[in-house]
Design a protein around this motif. Structure first.
Motif, mmCIF file in Angstrom:
data_model
loop_
_atom_site.group_PDB
_atom_site.id
_atom_site.type_symbol
_atom_site.label_atom_id
_atom_site.label_comp_id
_atom_site.label_asym_id
_atom_site.label_seq_id
_atom_site.Cartn_x
_atom_site.Cartn_y
_atom_site.Cartn_z
ATOM 1 N N SER A 176 4.860 -13.458 -4.316
ATOM 2 C CA SER A 176 3.741 -13.063 -4.500
ATOM 3 C C SER A 176 3.524 -11.496 -3.004
ATOM 4 N N ASP A 177 3.359 -10.489 -2.690
ATOM 5 C CA ASP A 177 3.358 -9.728 -2.135
ATOM 6 C C ASP A 177 1.601 -10.133 -1.050
ATOM 7 N N GLY A 178 0.970 -11.038 -1.056
ATOM 8 C CA GLY A 178 -0.260 -11.216 -0.740
ATOM 9 C C GLY A 178 -1.309 -10.514 -0.619
ATOM 10 N N MET A 179 -2.553 -10.469 -0.419
ATOM 11 C CA MET A 179 -3.766 -9.388 -0.137
ATOM 12 C C MET A 179 -4.128 -9.296 1.652
ATOM 13 N N THR A 180 -4.850 -7.807 0.763
ATOM 14 C CA THR A 180 -5.916 -7.541 2.475
ATOM 15 C C THR A 180 -6.897 -8.080 1.971
ATOM 16 N N LEU A 181 -7.926 -8.017 3.313
ATOM 17 C CA LEU A 181 -9.496 -8.529 3.258
ATOM 18 C C LEU A 181 -10.360 -8.291 2.259
ATOM 19 N N THR A 182 -10.370 -7.008 1.809
ATOM 20 C CA THR A 182 -10.705 -6.658 0.435
ATOM 21 C C THR A 182 -10.983 -7.087 -0.356
ATOM 22 N N GLU A 183 -9.083 -7.468 -0.831
ATOM 23 C CA GLU A 183 -8.565 -7.986 -1.755
ATOM 24 C C GLU A 183 -9.863 -9.245 -2.347
ATOM 25 N N LEU A 184 -9.054 -9.504 -1.630
ATOM 26 C CA LEU A 184 -9.268 -10.986 -1.117
ATOM 27 C C LEU A 184 -10.784 -11.503 -1.739
ATOM 28 N N GLN A 185 -11.688 -10.408 -0.827
ATOM 29 C CA GLN A 185 -13.619 -10.689 -1.540
ATOM 30 C C GLN A 185 -14.291 -10.444 -2.467
ATOM 31 N N ASP A 186 -12.948 -8.896 -3.226
ATOM 32 C CA ASP A 186 -12.968 -9.078 -4.085
ATOM 33 C C ASP A 186 -12.599 -9.627 -5.653
#
Length: 903
Positions: free
Chosen positions: A365-375
């Protein structure tokens, strides 16, 4: 409503929390600066626009206990234009279910300043699941920055930091996300009062005005604080007051009390104006009371901490009203635009469900940005949610159904099962009574290698999905096919594929699918030591690790590996390879490890590992440098410690507290010249004394073409004491002779709050192993010529006959490999059963199979455009594939159809 502190003490005494204290050294105020947490506060920070095309898809679900389940998700998005499936895990907790509750887990023994892994916390507290919790300063004791309430007791007060949200659950099961401030005071026997600054806090920089948290302040430390200082790096000298059962029993002026906090009391830690208050208004034998409460930033009302079942601190708010929220404080320190592991918590619109969320950053898994986490949070039903400590701290554990112990839910970003020790965690607890038997499951490993044996058992769970004793249930086991064979006490994996194991007891049965790993599932096989000395009596460790096609990395058991020894005689046992004798005239040996037809190799030569530097007789300058002027440090040759106490070591001390951005601390060898590595090397080993700073450890090499090569020694220094690191150098393409210029630590800008800025590491016993290029360089030179369609070959000017001619097919030239290997001091083996050719030359072992474009070079699966073929009963191989992989040069003369090969 105010909470009297003696109430909290009684509860703390029941939980058995203790504190040890030692005298603080020194009497000078402002002795050293406090390590700050983050830059920036404020009320509102704009979030980046979340993706509108990414989609969260639930791919799995597991029951943990009554009222809690683990949901597995794939988040389908793009990173840098490349489609990605990010893995995320959600523990959904039904807050209205009376059989489950949330609570905060702390360090060892339930105390602060005793960091512990999340897995350790769940095992100690009996939690059935958990994640890492609040942020903490890794350079200090490890106490949480935010508030902590456990079982109604305020164990830690919120720090004076802006925009730091908390997650809590009230005693009636209602989730709350809010900001809180701390208000409290002590009242002396003469009626005078003095404000309290907090409870059990590490030193920090208050916001928005900065300064030092413990200056002119009074803090309470309870038996929940274990650190030997209260606190370290506070830049203040304390005056401390011991209170037992509401009565002052000791006062230590301008010094800490040399004692642990007793269960029936607390210590007032004061400085400056607060210390003046102590000297003026307090005396041994007098009574004193402490009162404190929390104030909600949303309602501005005072809140009794005992009204909460639990509370844990976090960071910025992420989701509000079911939508991505503006950030409540600066997020620069938590890498908002980077793809990293993340942790969050939130609740549903109807306040019934709490969602504990982790984003994986690992080989899968590549991880997420903070905005992706919000989404993602909004897609899975979060109405309001906050960010918890993420990055390398992100860890989730859960208890599988019918099992008694928790396990890691996924590989951490620190590498496999490595967990960071953290200040606290959010735990899920079952409070259900003992139920009756509800179901049975088969328990045992779900993946095996051929030849591996494993035991399986029948386990049960009750009506509340908690484990129940099933030891008295006798079951019969069977496999659905011949992939798994019952041995009477367990199963043995016999051949690749999937088998269903079924356990039957009376009318009840349970089944589990088991995957037997085969060659087609493997991406690479790696031996712990890929080179070794070709010398009778030598013994080397040869653990074999498989990297699967799905990215998993698994150790292959010894019984699953078959060893073929060429050029020497020896034996392998328990992961050790011993050379008993060397074949006459052998200059190179091969220990080929085979698993289900997939091969890797240990290449043995007359030269093995050699000590390049042990720092016993250094005759060149070594000095400290950095990329940032504010970063200071020292490099010196000093006596070693621990198991290196009888040798000299290179010590690197560093202090990055005054610097900013990406910071380096270099131990520079021989000025700017570096020290020469004369021979090519396939691997490097070095003994490193770690400081658990979590900084990045690297080496800088300048090769013969003046190309700078950066070698990763350890992504994170996450250990204390001596540890041997071994690095494979074959992928760095270093031209030799080269020079090792620097050993150094990097404190990268992203996630900088997680790493220590001060510390010391040491180095010893740098060794290099003879590389494959060194072996290849000893191979004799030769030239071979062949002509398409002709059954002859010219080797070194002498013509020989062949039983098959080179041929051209689909614009590729095919040749008989045996004749070429004979000419270039190699060999080729043919396996008629698998139609596989194993080619050995110098340091290379090449495995190719008729009709397959996949080939294996020194244990790594690779892809070719062409495959070997059989023509008129003879096996021919693609010339360019073989020559390129074995280091041979090929020339083609179109006019005469002549192929010239030379080494």
């Amino acid at each position: 409503m105010l909470l009297r502190h003696d109430k909290a003490l009684r509860i703390a005494a029941v939980t058995g929390k203790k504190l040890l204290v030692i005298t603080l050294a020194g009497t000078i105020i402002w002795a050293q600066p406090v390590m700050g947490f983050m830059i920036g506060g404020g009320q509102s920070y704009t979030a980046l626009a979340a993706s509108t095309t990414a989609q969260a898809v639930k791919v799995g679900e597991q029951i943990i206990t009554s009222g809690a389940r683990l949901l597995k998700y794939e988040y389908n998005t793009t990173h840098a234009g490349v489609a990605k499936k990010i893995l995320a895990d959600v523990i959904e907790v039904d807050l209205k279910n009376p059989n489950v509750k949330l609570d905060v887990m702390t360090g060892k023994g339930g105390q602060f300043a005793t960091r512990q892994s999340v897995l350790g916390m769940t095992q100690e507290t009996g939690a059935v699941a958990g994640v890492n919790g609040d942020f903490f300063n890794t350079g200090l004791e490890g106490a949480p920055l935010g508030p902590q309430v456990s079982q109604g007791v305020l164990m830690s007060s919120p720090s004076q930091l802006q925009g730091m949200y908390t997650f809590a659950v009230t005693n009636n099961g209602t989730p709350v996300i809010d900001e809180y401030t701390f208000e409290g005071s002590v009242t002396a026997e003469d009626g005078s009062t003095f404000p309290l600054a907090g409870i059990n806090k590490a030193a920090y920089t208050p916001e928005p005005n900065g300064g030092y948290s413990h200056v002119d302040a009074m803090y309470i430390y309870t038996s929940a604080w274990k650190a030997i200082d209260r606190p370290i790096n506070s830049s203040t000298t304390p005056t401390e007051v011991l209170v037992q059962n509401g009565v002052i029993t000791q006062i230590s002026n301008n010094a800490s009390l040399p004692m642990a906090v007793p269960q029936d009391g607390y210590i007032l830690r004061t400085h400056g104006k607060a210390a003046d208050y102590v000297r003026t208004h307090l005396a041994v034998g007098q009574k004193i009371t402490a009162n404190y409460q929390l104030r909600s930033a949303t309602t501005q009302k005072l809140v009794d901490p005992s009204s909460f079942q639990m509370m844990i601190g976090g960071h910025t708010i992420l989701v509000d009203q079911g939508k991505a929220s503006a950030y409540s404080r600066s997020v620069s320190s938590i890498s908002p635009s980077s793809y990293v592991a993340r942790t969050a918590v939130g609740y549903s619109k109807d306040s019934r469900y709490a969602y504990i969320i982790t984003v994986e950053k690992n080989t899968n898994s590549d991880g997420m940005t903070l905005t992706e986490l919000q989404d993602f949070m909004t897609q899975v039903g979060v109405w309001k949610g906050i960010n918890l400590d993420g990055g390398g701290s992100t860890t989730m554990v859960n208890r599988p159904l019918a099992e008694t112990d928790t396990v890691l839910t996924f590989e951490t970003s620190n590498g496999g099962t490595t967990q960071r020790a953290v200040s606290n965690g959010l735990g899920v607890f079952s409070v259900a009574p003992q139920g009756t038997l509800k179901g049975l499951i088969v328990s045992g490993p779900k993946q095996l290698f051929i030849g591996q044996q494993a035991s399986y058992s029948l386990k049960g769970y009750d009506t509340y999905y908690n484990p129940i004793d099933a030891s008295n249930i006798k079951a019969n086991f069977k496999s659905s096919n011949a992939n798994m064979v019952w041995t009477g006490g367990g199963f043995k994996a016999a051949k690749a594929g999937t088998a269903t194991i079924t356990a039957t007891s009376g009318q009840a049965s349970a089944a589990m699918d088991v995957k037997v790993i085969g060659a087609n599932d493997i991406k690479s096989l790696t031996v712990g030591n890929q080179t070794a000395p070709l010398q009778a009596g030598s013994t080397i460790s040869v653990p074999v690790t498989a990297t699967l096609q799905d990215g998993q990395t698994i150790s292959v058991p010894n019984e699953s590996i078959q060893w073929e020894l060429i050029g020497f005689q020896g034996s392998s046992k328990d992961g050790q390879l011993t050379v008993t004798s060397v074949s006459p005239n052998a200059k190179v040996g091969y220990a080929i490890a085979r698993y289900d037809g997939f091969s890797t190799v240990v290449v043995l030569s007359a030269v093995g590992e050699n000590v390049w530097e042990d720092f016993e007789n250094v005759n060149y300058p070594i000095n400290f440098t950095s990329n940032v002027p504010e970063v200071t440090g020292n490099v010196s040759i000093t006596p070693g410690t621990g198991d290196h106490s009888n040798s000299k070591v290179l010590q690197l001390q560093y202090d990055m507290t005054a610097g900013s951005g990406k910071m380096y601390a270099y131990a520079q060898l021989n000025g700017t010249n570096g020290k020469t590595i004369s021979s090519p090397a396939t691997s490097m080993s070095i003994d490193v004394m770690g400081d658990s700073s979590l900084n990045w450890l690297r080496a800088e090499v300048l090769d013969k073409d003046n190309k700078t090569v950066y070698i990763d020694l350890a992504k994170q220094v996450d250990w204390t004491g001596w540890k041997r690191l071994t690095v494979d150098l074959t992928g760095y393409n270093i031209g030799y002779p080269a020079k090792l210029k620097r050993l150094y630590l990097v404190n990268v800008e992203e996630g900088q709050d997680e790493r220590a800025r001060t510390g010391a590491v040491a180095f010893d016993n740098i060794k290099f192993t003879v590389p494959s290029e060194g072996i290849d360089a000893t191979l004799p030179k030769n030239t071979v010529q062949m002509v398409l369609g002709q059954k002859s070959i010219i080797v070194g000017g002498k013509k020989q006959s062949m039983d098959v001619a080179p041929t051209l097919k689909n614009n590729s030239t095919y040749v008989p490999i045996r004749y070429i290997m004979d000419a270039f001091n190699g060999s080729a083996q043919w396996n008629a059963n698998t139609k596989t050719i194993t080619v050995m030359r110098g340091s290379k072992l090449l495995q190719i199979t008729v009709g397959q474009t996949d080939f294996i070079l020194n244990g790594k699966r690779q892809k070719s455009e062409v495959a070997p073929m059989i023509i008129q009963g003879r096996t021919l191989v693609p010339l360019r594939l073989v020559s390129e992989q074995l280091g041979l040069d090929v020339n083609w003369e179109q006019k005469t159809k002549t192929i010239t090969i030379h080494s």
